[in-house]
Enzyme design. Structure first.
Site, PDB file in Angstrom:
ATOM      1  N   ASP A  95      -1.504 -11.244   4.924  1.00 56.75           N
ATOM      2  CA  ASP A  95      -2.762 -10.406   4.829  1.00 56.75           C
ATOM      3  C   ASP A  95      -3.705 -11.333   5.787  1.00 56.75           C
ATOM      4  O   ASP A  95      -4.762 -10.722   5.958  1.00 56.75           O
ATOM      5  CB  ASP A  95      -3.282 -10.417   3.601  1.00 56.75           C
ATOM      6  CG  ASP A  95      -2.390  -9.276   2.724  1.00 56.75           C
ATOM      7  OD1 ASP A  95      -1.662  -8.555   3.552  1.00 56.75           O
ATOM      8  OD2 ASP A  95      -2.551  -9.050   1.612  1.00 56.75           O
ATOM      9  N   ASP A 112       5.370  -1.908   0.310  1.00 55.72           N
ATOM     10  CA  ASP A 112       4.564  -3.187  -0.447  1.00 55.72           C
ATOM     11  C   ASP A 112       5.075  -3.678  -1.745  1.00 55.72           C
ATOM     12  O   ASP A 112       5.823  -3.008  -2.464  1.00 55.72           O
ATOM     13  CB  ASP A 112       3.166  -2.836  -0.538  1.00 55.72           C
ATOM     14  CG  ASP A 112       2.270  -4.082  -0.214  1.00 55.72           C
ATOM     15  OD1 ASP A 112       2.638  -5.242  -0.322  1.00 55.72           O
ATOM     16  OD2 ASP A 112       1.080  -3.667   0.087  1.00 55.72           O
TER      17      ASP A 112
END
Ligand code: DGJ
Length: 754
Positions: free
Chosen positions: A562, A492
């Site tokens: 997301d 990430d």
């Protein structure tokens, strides 16, 4: 050479083997295509042919390298005369401006976008590049240019792929003089199209809203798409497609390109005063300044370009096939294969537990996941350091003893016992100020001494350009993967840069950070994969903030957004697939309504499953709370997905009906390379009285073959045949207008050649 990390270029032989097999598997229509590159020494013309396209450039009478042609494949016997510079326009625009140069230096009164701009030590900033020499390479040419007076050399690399016709272009800039030179702007390549009317397609977005396809007329002036953020960015993606006339999914000439760079980048699409179009892309010149000392070189990223006469759909099919064959990494298991393996169906804990991970909770989720038929269990954020929320812990990559008193082994063993492999979340480039790492090394972050350090998500960016930071990151990742049986890392990256200082270097050289950071990121990924050849990696950046052909050389998949709301995802996935293959497009089924602030929509499990099944499927819901009926539906659909997954993620994609622009309907179809199988997904936002789902006419099938239809989800309208020819499915099509109605409805079926 400054110790820059070299992009791994596949060996020519290996490339040929991949290409040949790919031609049979993915793009059979191009199976007989041959790569050819020739130099006509009389006319001084270079020509590259591959797939259905040709590219030509030559040395004009002044010595400049001039583009001659980019488009549909020409006959092998067609000859180009020597390049003739375009005339000047009155006294305001010189011929140097109007001539479409392959790689123009900023000098001699150039007003269009330069490929290269430098400042010499004595203040001279004039650069005019002329042809010097060339060598033939396995798939093309290396062409050397040199300034008309000073020892600045630029080697332009051209590599044409035989099957797809995709041309990879990059440049190596070399200072052979005695004094330092500052490179202020360096493109990977400039592409040119003749005067005409064109439509530009490009992708923009925001966090939780990535992948919007923009379509606009190419007008006079420049349209700049870029990232100044230090990484690729959610806001723009380094891809373009330019269509002759209006945009069309299935027909017409499309020129497209994708830049393989995960740092700050810029692509400038420019229409000049004579209506000609140039696309110049590479390092973002904003805040750029790369000092080349005597004898040093700077290598640019690769800018890939291709051509299709089958509209935007044809362009994306070519790009997908190329990505699968030549960009995506291989693991130990797929080292000699023409395609990476379809992604395991994953379960990810993030939306179920957020930071509240612990051994018992993760084991319970793992049991539920295994019962659904999941292949890989991934534990997300929260397992390390003092990580209770996003205020602390980043940088301290030891297992949190309160949450996992016996380390990760019991959980990993349990996951293995359940028949899945194990994946783990990391965010290696970041540090929370509240961490042991930052307390020990406050100077390791990007910063300007004496200035505030801007935090985002309570974190700072480690300066990967520093060798000690680079080595620390590789060291802890290597240890983590060596000590635990980890098959997969979700990598990430949750913020962009601020205060991009690198105070270890002299002031004039600090802007090198824009190149060295990303080079070192690639180096870490590459070394880690070499040490752990079975390891797979996902590129995530708070969703789709780092998706490009640079990172995809080292990562097997990406996290597109997301936002996992299944309806929003339809448009995002539609946009995503213009540039990137569904093979890398991870898509989780999550809870409904989705856990974003403004999301109130409730959708069924089949609708959510089918939305995600168009890419690489995952489950990210709190499955502990699912009803037995929900779980049974998901299990049935995961099993159905496993049966057809290679067709979905590696077949030829046809966007039959786009969900863009508020469409109530959408549909996608994929066709396996041998045309033996096809999978169709269709979605309804909401139907109105008297306005049913349009007759679905399929594409890409063998017209003479018989195909049987079987349902994955949904049912046929009375009168729909179960067996018919490819010609029937493509020409007559399928009418669902009565059987497929309502709000947030989804259906899917497969066709199998008999
Ligand atoms: C952002 C990612 O996109 C999410 O999927 C999740 O991994 C969080 N970060 C964890 O902090």
């Amino acid at each position: 050479m400054m110790g820059r990390f070299q992009f791994p270029r596949r060996e020519p032989l290996q490339m040929k083997a991949f290409s040949f097999a790919l031609a049979l598997l993915v793009v059979p229509t191009l199976a007989l295509a041959q790569n050819a590159s020739r130099f006509d020494s009389g006319a001084k013309v270079f020509r590259l042919d591959g797939g259905a396209s040709s590219y030509a450039f030559g040395v004009n009478g002044r010595g400049e390298l001039q583009q001659l042609y980019w488009g549909g494949r020409l006959d092998a016997n067609d000859k180009f005369p020597q390049a003739r510079p375009k005339p000047g326009w009155a006294s305001f625009d010189t011929s140097y401006n109007n001539t479409p140069q392959e790689y123009a230096g900023w000098g001699a009164g150039l007003f269009v976008e330069p490929a290269l701009k430098v400042t010499f030590a004595d203040g001279n900033r004039d650069l005019v590049l002329h042809y010097e020499s060339h060598t033939s390479t396995a798939n093309g040419f290396d062409v050397v240019l040199k300034d008309i007076a000073r020892p600045i050399f630029v080697t332009l690399h051209y590599a044409m792929d035989a099957e797809s016709g995709i041309l990879g272009r990059s440049a190596t800039i070399e200072n052979r003089g005695a004094n330092s030179v500052t490179v202020e702007q360096a493109a990977a390549a400039a592409w040119a199209l003749p005067a005409g009317q064109y439509t530009l397609n490009y992708l923009t977005g925001r966090w939780a809203g990535e992948w919007t396809l923009n379509q606009e007329e190419v007008r006079h002036g420049a349209r700049v798409i870029e990232s100044r953020r230090g990484s690729t960015g959610h806001q723009s993606n380094p891809w373009f497609a330019i269509q002759e006339g209006p945009s069309n999914e299935n027909h017409g000439s499309v020129w497209f390109g994708a830049l393989a760079w995960s740092g700050s980048w810029r692509i400038t699409v420019e229409k000049d005063q004579l209506d000609a179009v140039r696309v110049t892309g590479g390092y973002n010149p904003f805040d750029f300044g790369y000092v080349l000392k005597a004898g040093e070189k700077l290598e640019t990223p690769v800018f890939y370009g291709g051509y299709s006469r089958e509209g935007l759909g044809g362009a994306s099919r070519i790009l997908h096939a190329y990505e699968i064959a030549h960009i995506l990494p291989r693991t130990a298991a797929t080292a000699n294969q023409t395609a990476p393996k379809p992604r395991p169906v994953i379960y990810n804990s993030w939306e179920a537990t957020e930071f509240r991970v612990n051994e018992a909770g993760q084991m319970a989720l793992a049991e539920k996941a295994a019962a659904l038929g999941i292949d890989r269990f991934v534990m997300d954020d929260g397992w390390f350091g003092q990580r209770k929320d996003d205020h602390a812990g980043l940088g301290d990559w030891y297992v949190n003893k309160e949450k996992f008193p016996n380390g990760l082994k019991p959980l990993i063993d349990k996951v293995h016992t359940l028949g899945m492999d194990f994946g783990l979340w990391v965010e290696p480039e970041m540090v929370n100020p509240d961490s042991d790492l930052f307390r020990a090394h406050p100077d390791w972050v990007l910063h300007f001494p004496g200035r505030p350090e801007t935090e985002q998500r309570n974190q700072l960016v480690l300066n990967l350009a520093r060798t000690d930071v680079r080595d620390y990151i590789l060291g802890f990742l290597d240890k983590l993967v060596s000590e635990n049986d980890i098959a997969f890392l979700k990598w990430d990256y949750n913020r962009n840069w601020s205060e991009p200082g690198w105070d270890q270097l002299p002031a004039a050289e600090q802007k090198k950070v824009y190149v060295s950071f990303t080079d070192n990121l690639y180096w870490i990924l590459s070394e880690l994969r070499k040490k752990h050849p079975k390891l797979e990696i996902e590129s995530c950046s708070g969703g789709g903030g780092r998706v490009d052909l640079g990172i995809l050389r080292y990562t097997d998949e990406v996290w597109p957004s997301d936002n996992t709301d299944p309806f929003d995802r339809l448009t995002q996935q539609d946009g995503f697939t213009y540039a990137y293959t569904p093979q890398v497009m991870m898509a989780w089924v999550t809870d409904s309504p989705h856990d974003l602030e403004h999301q109130i929509r409730v959708t069924s499990i089949p609708y959510r499953m089918l939305s995600s099944m168009q890419g690489s499927l995952g489950i990210g819901a709190d499955i502990a709370k699912w009803t037995p009926e929900d779980a049974a539906t998901a299990k049935r659909l995961i099993a159905a997905y496993h049966q057809v997954q290679p067709t979905i993620v590696q077949g030829a994609l046809y966007r039959l009906i786009s969900p863009r622009d508020g469409s109530e309907f959408s549909a996608t179809q994929t066709v396996r390379a041998d045309k033996g199988q096809s999978v169709v997904f269709a979605f309804i936002h909401s139907t109105q009285e008297g306005r049913g789902f349009p007759t679905l006419k399929l594409q890409g099938l063998d017209p003479a073959a018989e195909y049987s239809l079987s349902w994955i989800e949904g049912k046929a309208q009375p009168g729909t045949p179960t067996v018919a020819s490819g010609a029937w499915w493509m020409n007559h099509g399928i009418d669902f207008s009565d059987s497929f109605r309502g709000d947030f409805q989804a259906m899917a079926f497969r066709l199998d050649k008999k």
